[in-house]
Design a protein around this motif. Structure first.
Motif, short mmCIF file in Angstrom:
data_model
loop_
_atom_site.label_atom_id
_atom_site.label_comp_id
_atom_site.label_asym_id
_atom_site.label_seq_id
_atom_site.Cartn_x
_atom_site.Cartn_y
_atom_site.Cartn_z
N ALA A 136 -6.89 6.24 1.57
CA ALA A 136 -6.94 5.21 2.36
C ALA A 136 -8.41 4.51 2.03
O ALA A 136 -8.59 3.34 1.93
CB ALA A 136 -6.51 5.12 3.83
N ALA A 137 -9.59 5.61 2.26
CA ALA A 137 -10.81 5.18 2.08
C ALA A 137 -11.07 4.51 0.64
O ALA A 137 -11.89 3.68 0.61
CB ALA A 137 -11.62 6.40 2.36
N ARG A 172 3.12 8.20 -1.17
CA ARG A 172 1.95 8.20 -2.03
C ARG A 172 1.06 9.06 -1.15
O ARG A 172 0.98 9.46 -0.15
CB ARG A 172 0.95 6.78 -1.73
N ALA A 173 0.31 10.19 -2.04
CA ALA A 173 -0.47 11.14 -1.44
C ALA A 173 0.29 12.35 -1.12
O ALA A 173 -0.07 13.32 -0.55
CB ALA A 173 -1.44 10.77 -0.59
N VAL A 219 0.85 -1.20 -0.20
CA VAL A 219 -0.14 0.01 0.06
C VAL A 219 0.63 1.28 0.15
O VAL A 219 0.70 2.26 -0.69
CB VAL A 219 -0.95 0.03 1.30
N VAL A 220 1.86 1.23 1.03
CA VAL A 220 2.79 2.35 1.04
C VAL A 220 4.19 2.11 0.37
O VAL A 220 4.58 1.14 0.25
CB VAL A 220 3.00 2.90 2.39
N ARG A 221 4.75 3.12 -0.06
CA ARG A 221 6.14 3.09 -0.35
C ARG A 221 7.21 2.90 0.50
O ARG A 221 7.21 3.82 1.59
CB ARG A 221 6.39 4.00 -1.47
N GLU A 222 8.28 2.03 0.70
CA GLU A 222 9.23 2.31 1.50
C GLU A 222 10.16 3.41 0.89
O GLU A 222 10.93 3.47 -0.03
CB GLU A 222 10.32 1.07 1.59
N GLY A 278 4.51 4.98 12.70
CA GLY A 278 5.59 4.42 13.43
C GLY A 278 6.42 3.31 12.45
O GLY A 278 7.62 3.14 12.56
N THR A 279 5.80 2.95 11.42
CA THR A 279 6.62 2.41 10.33
C THR A 279 7.59 3.04 9.46
O THR A 279 8.41 2.35 9.05
CB THR A 279 5.50 1.80 9.35
#
Length: 403
Positions: A88-89, A48-49, A19-22, A157-158
């Motif tokens: 996210a939604a 993203r975003a 979902v998210v990029r590192e 926190g990720t």
């Protein structure tokens, strides 16, 4: 209050996989020169975003029950949280309504709509949260707080987990902070690993120092160009984490934020909003204060192009590279040419010239009869060079002042 732990952040990371990029870390040579040690930027402006906000928003919505998701979600935001919640939604198949201030940057409003959210504009940022809370009570939609929830903290926190893996030798992480969600999350991930975590807040609206001094979240008034961290009161959840884990909170003024935006753009080749530049600005303002290797989190890059033009100019002014001068000279032929010749001889590059025979307001008396005020806008090489140009004009007998 039980704090978010490593297991919570690891679970959030698993949920965010794909979902998210590192986001990358990149060395900042100019900051390394300032602190005389390794400095890296964690580039969440490439997320993203356009900011880290998708991490917490996705984890929060993903943890809702099926019935809660069916009721939709609602948020209040000036921009980055709005986009994070909207995206996210959309990814999780639920409706999102976002209340934003009427003065929010147009690109942030349009991006939020493009991610599928229903955007409702209200008069001010303070009113957005009240409107969102009322909407939740009326409709049953779930309010997605921008920072004050354990799932939000775990999601943010990720970023900390990625830093620990990308820079295993990191000694200090500097994080911008408004409400404290990102700061709390990174501290929960990094402090148990022996890493010092420092918060950086805009001095124009700095609620953390008085809150920590009082031992409880405390509201303040103020204003800042860093709209992404323009929060007047920390949250209860984030306050508990920051008080327990964060080593220090420092503040940076508006000029430092503008210089930070300019430095990231010019030297690091990164488009960063003022809030996103706060951590890097703090590193530059407090060189040698914290042990290196040091990571500064660049939290977002959603900047209005119109604002960017002003920020670049402010950054140039703060760095002494852009100057506005007022020179009073006889209102006769040849004197303006002499002034321009002197500026050129001193190495200044004139950008604009304006004759002023009236006061700045356009009313009242102008300069002494027989004289004229000339406003010069020019480029210089720094504060010392700007001072040398003023000195050159003064030695020649001109009444000159910086504006």
């Amino acid at each position: 209050m039980e704090l978010v732990g490593r297991d919570d952040i690891e679970a959030a990371r698993a949920a965010l996989a794909g979902v998210v990029r590192e986001t990358p870390v990149t060395p900042s040579r100019v900051l390394e020169e300032a602190v005389n040690g390794p400095v890296l930027l964690k580039c969440e402006n490439l997320q993203r975003a356009g900011s880290f906000k998708i991490r917490g928003a996705y984890r929060r919505i993903q943890r809702l029950t099926a019935d809660e998701r069916a009721a939709g979600v609602v948020a209040a935001s000036a921009g980055n949280h709005a986009q994070g919640v909207a995206l996210a939604a959309q990814l999780l198949g639920t409706r999102a309504t976002v209340f934003m201030p009427a003065g929010a940057p147009l690109p942030k409003v349009e991006a939020t709509r493009e991610y599928g959210a229903q955007v409702e504009l209200v008069d001010s940022l303070d009113e957005t949260f009240t409107a969102a809370t009322d909407f939740a009570a009326r409709t049953g939609a779930v309010l997605i707080h921008p920072f004050d929830h354990p799932d939000i903290v775990a999601g943010q926190g990720t970023v900390g987990l990625e830093i620990l893996e990308q820079v295993p030798e990191v000694a200090t992480v500097v994080v911008c902070t408004g409400g404290g969600g990102l700061l709390a999350g990174i501290a929960a991930a990094c402090v148990p690993a022996g890493v010092r975590v420092v918060g950086a807040q805009a001095a124009g609206l700095a609620a953390w120092p008085p809150s920590l001094a009082a031992g409880a979240p405390t509201g303040v008034a103020g204003a800042t160009i860093a709209d992404g961290i323009a929060v007047s009161r920390p949250g209860d959840v984030t306050f508990a984490h920051v008080r327990a884990l964060v080593d220090e909170i420092v503040t940076v003024d508006e000029e430092a934020l503008a210089r930070g935006v300019l430095r990231c753009l010019e030297r690091d080749k990164l488009l960063v909003e003022p809030a996103g530049a706060a951590a890097a600005a703090a590193v530059a303002e407090y060189p040698g204060r914290w042990p290196a290797p040091l990571v500064a989190v660049v939290s977002g890059g959603n900047v209005d192009p119109v604002l960017l033009v002003d920020l670049v100019r402010r950054g140039l002014v703060a760095a002494g590279r852009y100057a506005a001068l007022r020179v009073r000279l006889p209102d006769r032929p040849g004197y303006l040419a002499d002034v321009l010749r002197l500026v050129g001889r001193a190495g200044g590059n004139v950008v604009d010239v304006e004759h002023r025979r009236l006061t700045a307001s356009g009313s009242g008396p102008g300069p002494v009869p027989g004289t004229v005020d000339v406003a010069l806008t020019l480029e210089a090489r720094g504060h010392d060079h700007r001072a040398a140009i003023l000195a050159e004009l003064a030695v020649a007998g001109y009444d000159v002042a910086a504006e």
